[in-house]
Motif scaffolding. Structure first.
Motif, short mmCIF file in Angstrom:
data_model
loop_
_atom_site.label_atom_id
_atom_site.label_comp_id
_atom_site.label_asym_id
_atom_site.label_seq_id
_atom_site.Cartn_x
_atom_site.Cartn_y
_atom_site.Cartn_z
N MET A 8 41.46 -4.34 29.95
CA MET A 8 40.19 -5.04 29.71
C MET A 8 39.13 -4.03 29.28
O MET A 8 38.94 -3.00 29.92
CB MET A 8 39.74 -5.77 30.98
CG MET A 8 38.48 -6.60 30.80
SD MET A 8 38.05 -7.49 32.32
CE MET A 8 36.54 -8.27 31.79
N SER A 9 38.44 -4.30 28.18
CA SER A 9 37.44 -3.37 27.65
C SER A 9 36.20 -3.35 28.53
O SER A 9 35.87 -4.33 29.19
CB SER A 9 37.07 -3.76 26.22
OG SER A 9 36.53 -5.06 26.19
N THR A 10 35.50 -2.21 28.50
CA THR A 10 34.28 -2.05 29.29
C THR A 10 33.13 -2.76 28.59
O THR A 10 32.86 -2.51 27.41
CB THR A 10 33.93 -0.56 29.44
OG1 THR A 10 35.02 0.11 30.07
CG2 THR A 10 32.66 -0.38 30.25
N PRO A 11 32.41 -3.66 29.28
CA PRO A 11 31.26 -4.32 28.65
C PRO A 11 30.19 -3.31 28.27
O PRO A 11 29.89 -2.40 29.04
CB PRO A 11 30.76 -5.27 29.75
CG PRO A 11 31.91 -5.44 30.68
CD PRO A 11 32.66 -4.14 30.64
N VAL A 12 29.65 -3.44 27.09
CA VAL A 12 28.58 -2.57 26.62
C VAL A 12 27.26 -3.31 26.79
O VAL A 12 27.05 -4.38 26.20
CB VAL A 12 28.79 -2.17 25.14
CG1 VAL A 12 27.63 -1.31 24.67
CG2 VAL A 12 30.11 -1.42 24.98
N LEU A 13 26.38 -2.74 27.63
CA LEU A 13 25.09 -3.38 27.90
C LEU A 13 24.07 -2.96 26.86
O LEU A 13 23.94 -1.78 26.50
CB LEU A 13 24.61 -2.98 29.30
CG LEU A 13 25.49 -3.43 30.46
CD1 LEU A 13 24.96 -2.89 31.78
CD2 LEU A 13 25.58 -4.96 30.51
N ARG A 14 23.30 -3.94 26.40
CA ARG A 14 22.28 -3.70 25.38
C ARG A 14 20.94 -3.48 26.08
O ARG A 14 20.46 -4.33 26.80
CB ARG A 14 22.22 -4.90 24.43
CG ARG A 14 23.55 -5.16 23.71
CD ARG A 14 23.56 -6.50 22.99
NE ARG A 14 23.45 -7.63 23.92
CZ ARG A 14 23.47 -8.91 23.54
NH1 ARG A 14 23.59 -9.22 22.26
NH2 ARG A 14 23.35 -9.87 24.44
N LEU A 15 20.35 -2.32 25.80
CA LEU A 15 19.15 -1.89 26.53
C LEU A 15 17.88 -2.11 25.74
O LEU A 15 17.81 -1.83 24.54
CB LEU A 15 19.26 -0.41 26.89
CG LEU A 15 20.43 0.01 27.77
CD1 LEU A 15 20.38 1.51 28.02
CD2 LEU A 15 20.41 -0.75 29.09
N GLY A 16 16.87 -2.58 26.45
CA GLY A 16 15.51 -2.62 25.92
C GLY A 16 14.65 -1.69 26.76
O GLY A 16 14.56 -1.84 27.98
N ILE A 17 14.02 -0.70 26.13
CA ILE A 17 13.34 0.37 26.85
C ILE A 17 11.84 0.23 26.67
O ILE A 17 11.34 0.13 25.54
CB ILE A 17 13.82 1.74 26.34
CG1 ILE A 17 15.33 1.86 26.52
CG2 ILE A 17 13.10 2.88 27.06
CD1 ILE A 17 15.96 2.95 25.71
N LEU A 18 11.13 0.24 27.81
CA LEU A 18 9.67 0.19 27.79
C LEU A 18 9.12 1.57 28.09
O LEU A 18 9.29 2.09 29.19
CB LEU A 18 9.16 -0.81 28.83
CG LEU A 18 9.73 -2.23 28.79
CD1 LEU A 18 9.03 -3.11 29.83
CD2 LEU A 18 9.61 -2.83 27.40
N ASP A 60 35.81 -9.71 35.63
CA ASP A 60 37.26 -9.80 35.79
C ASP A 60 37.85 -10.97 35.00
O ASP A 60 38.71 -11.72 35.49
CB ASP A 60 37.64 -9.94 37.27
CG ASP A 60 37.15 -8.76 38.09
OD1 ASP A 60 37.16 -7.64 37.56
OD2 ASP A 60 36.76 -8.97 39.26
N GLY A 61 37.35 -11.14 33.79
CA GLY A 61 37.89 -12.19 32.93
C GLY A 61 37.32 -13.56 33.18
O GLY A 61 37.66 -14.51 32.48
N THR A 62 36.46 -13.71 34.16
CA THR A 62 35.83 -15.00 34.44
C THR A 62 34.35 -14.92 34.11
O THR A 62 33.77 -13.82 34.00
CB THR A 62 36.00 -15.37 35.92
OG1 THR A 62 35.33 -14.40 36.74
CG2 THR A 62 37.47 -15.41 36.29
N SER A 63 33.73 -16.05 33.96
CA SER A 63 32.31 -16.11 33.63
C SER A 63 31.56 -16.84 34.74
O SER A 63 32.06 -17.83 35.29
CB SER A 63 32.10 -16.83 32.30
OG SER A 63 30.73 -16.89 31.97
N GLU A 64 30.41 -16.34 35.07
CA GLU A 64 29.59 -17.00 36.08
C GLU A 64 28.12 -16.75 35.78
O GLU A 64 27.75 -15.86 35.02
CB GLU A 64 29.93 -16.49 37.48
CG GLU A 64 29.60 -15.02 37.71
CD GLU A 64 29.91 -14.57 39.12
OE1 GLU A 64 29.06 -13.87 39.69
OE2 GLU A 64 30.98 -14.92 39.66
#
Length: 414
Positions: A1-11, A126-130
Motif C-alpha cells: 500500500m502506497s504512503t499517502p502524500v499530504l498536501r500542505l498549506g503554509i501560513l 488501511d484501505g478503508t475510508s472514514e
C-alpha cells in the motif's frame, strides 16, 4: 500500500520558516507536497514559491485556509493568529499543525475544541475510508530529536533521585522578537503584524486591562515565541511541577523557580528547577535542560538556527552525560597518601559521553510523527491538542503566581 502524500498549506514565510521547515518538508517528498504558501509580503511569498517548488503563493490568507487541494494547514504565524486561523482551518475540514503554544487562553482553547467538532475530514486508513473530526498537532521539534527521545529520557529514567534541575534559554540577536543593540539591550516584544490582537488575547488571559502591564506583555511575547519550547521539553522530561515559588521579570530577562517532588520510587524527595531565559546581543543560542543526580548529571543542549541561518550550518541537539569515572585508581594505598609529582597533569575524574542529533533530524522526526498521526493507524505523536492543555496549565500556574507576588489576585469578594 502506497504512503499517502499530504498536501500542505503554509501560513507564514519568515526567515525561521525558510531556514528550518521548508527545506525539511521539501526533502520528505514521499510524505508531503508543498501546495500553497501565504505571506503578507508578496515578494517573500513569490520567492518562497520559486525557491521551494511550492505550487501556489498568495497574500490572502483565506486562499490557503480554504484551498480545496490542501489537506493540512501549517500555522506558523505569531501566537495571536493561532486561534483565528486554526479555527477557520478546522471548520473547513483541514488538519492543523501550529507551533507551541497552541494558546494562552482557556476560552480560546474552548473555541478551538468547538471548531474540531464542526469540521469533518475524510481519511483512508488501511484501505478503508472514514470521516472524523480534524486533528491538531502542536509543533515542538526539540521533543522529537533522536538523542532526546532515545538517550536523554532513557538516562533520566535510570538516574534515580533528582537533586536539582536547571532549564535555560539565553538567545542573542533574535530578529523576530527584536534585535538588542549595544546601547539598549531591550528587544521590542510587540508583534510584527498585529500588536492590538496580541493585547486582546492577553486581556482574555488576565481578565483586565489594568493588569496588562509592560512586564506581562513582554514575558508573554517571549513565552509565545521561544519560552514554551523550553517549558514543553521540561514538562515531558520531569513531569508537571507541584508549584511555582518565584517569578522574576526584568525585561528582556525572565526567571521562574518550579517546585517538584521525586517519584515514590525515589522516596518522594523535593527538588527545584530554575528556569532562566532572555535575549541579549550575543549571537548564540544557550538553550539546555540539565538534571543533577547524586552520581550523574544529564544535559540536553539545543543549538537551533537563528532567523536567517541555514539549518545545515552545524546546528544540533546534544545530550551530555557526566558521571564519576570509576576506573580511576584511588589516591590512597593502604590508607597512605600517594606522593603526587609536582606539576603533573591530574588524571580525569569525570567520564563525559556525548550523543548528537542534527537539527534537521529533529524536524524530520517531528514531521514523520505528524504524518503518522494524521494517516497512520498507530500514532507516534505526543504533541497533540490534549498535550497542549498541559502547556496551558503550566502557563496559567506561572501567571497566577506572578499575580500573587504583585498583590493583584482578585477574589469574588474583592
Amino acid at each position: 500500500m502506497s504512503t499517502p502524500v499530504l498536501r500542505l498549506g503554509i501560513l507564514g514565510a519568515t526567515n525561521a520558516v525558510q531556514a528550518t521547515y521548508l527545506p525539511v518538508l521539501r526533502s520528505l517528498k514521499t510524505h508531503y507536497t508543498l501546495t500553497a504558501i501565504y505571506d503578507p509580503n508578496a515578494e517573500i511569498a513569490n520567492q518562497c514559491q520559486s525557491r521551494f517548488d511550492i505550487t501556489y503563493s498568495t497574500t490572502v490568507v483565506e486562499d490557503v485556509l480554504l484551498h480545496k487541494e490542501v489537506d493540512v494547514i501549517l500555522n506558523l504565524l505569531p501566537m495571536e493568529y493561532h486561534e483565528q486561523y486554526t479555527v477557520t482551518a478546522l471548520e473547513a475540514g483541514k488538519d492543523v499543525m501550529v507551533e507551541v503554544p497552541l494558546t494562552m487562553s482557556i476560552s480560546s482553547l474552548r473555541r478551538i475544541r468547538e471548531a474540531v467538532k464542526k469540521g469533518k475530514v475524510s481519511r483512508s486508513l488501511d484501505g478503508t475510508s472514514e470521516t472524523d473530526g480534524p486533528k491538531i498537532f502542536v509543533g515542538c521539534a526539540r521533543r522529537y530529536a533522536p538523542c532526546f527521545t532515545e538517550v536523554f529520557k532513557k538516562e533520566l529514567a535510570a538516574l534515580g533521585r533528582v537533586y536539582y534541575a536547571r532549564c535555560r534559554h539565553i538567545a542573542g540577536l533574535m530578529n523576530h522578537i527584536g534585535t538588542p543593540t549595544s546601547k539598549d539591550i531591550t528587544p521590542s516584544m510587540k508583534s510584527n503584524n498585529n500588536p492590538e490582537q496580541f493585547c486582546a488575547l492577553l486581556n482574555d488571559v488576565f481578565g483586565s486591562k489594568e493588569d496588562l502591564t509592560p512586564d506581562r506583555v513582554a514575558f508573554c511575547r517571549y513565552l509565545g515565541m521561544l519560552g514554551c519550547h523550553d517549558l514543553s521539553v521540561m514538562r515531558e522530561s520531569l513531569g508537571f511541577p507541584d508549584a511555582v515559588s518565584n517569578v522574576a521579570i526584568t525585561d528582556p530577562f525572565y526567571s521562574v523557580i518550579f517546585c517538584y517532588t521525586n517519584s515514590t520510587e525515589n522516596d518522594g524527595h523535593p527538588f527545584i528547577l530554575v528556569y532562566e531565559a532572555g535575549v541579549d546581543a550575543i549571537p548564540r543560542c544557550d538553550a539546555h535542560l540539565t538534571v543533577y543526580g547524586a552520581h550523574k548529571t544529564l544535559s540536553v543542549e539545543y543549538d537551533f538556527p537563528r532567523p536567517g541561518e541555514k539549518i545545515s550550518t552545524g546546528t544540533y541537539v546534544r545530550v551530555v552525560v557526566e558521571e564519576a569515572d570509576e576506573t580511576m585508581e584511588s589516591d590512597n594505598v593502604n590508607g597512605n597518601q600517594i606522593n603526587v609529582v609536582e606539576n603533573a597533569v591530574p588524571p580525569p575524574r569525570v567520564k563525559r559521553t556525548e550523543t548528537v542529533s542534527t537539527c534537521d533530524e529533529a524536524y524530520e522526526r517531528e514531521f514523520m510523527a505528524l504524518h503518522s498521526y494524521l494517516v497512520g493507524g498507530a500514532s507516534a505523536a505526543k504533541t497533540t491538542a490534549d498535550d497542549a492543555v498541559m502547556d496551558l496549565r503550566l502557563l496559567l500556574m506561572i501567571f497566577d503566581h506572578y499575580s500573587r507576588q504583585c498583590g493583584i489576585i482578585r477574589t469574588p469578594l474583592s
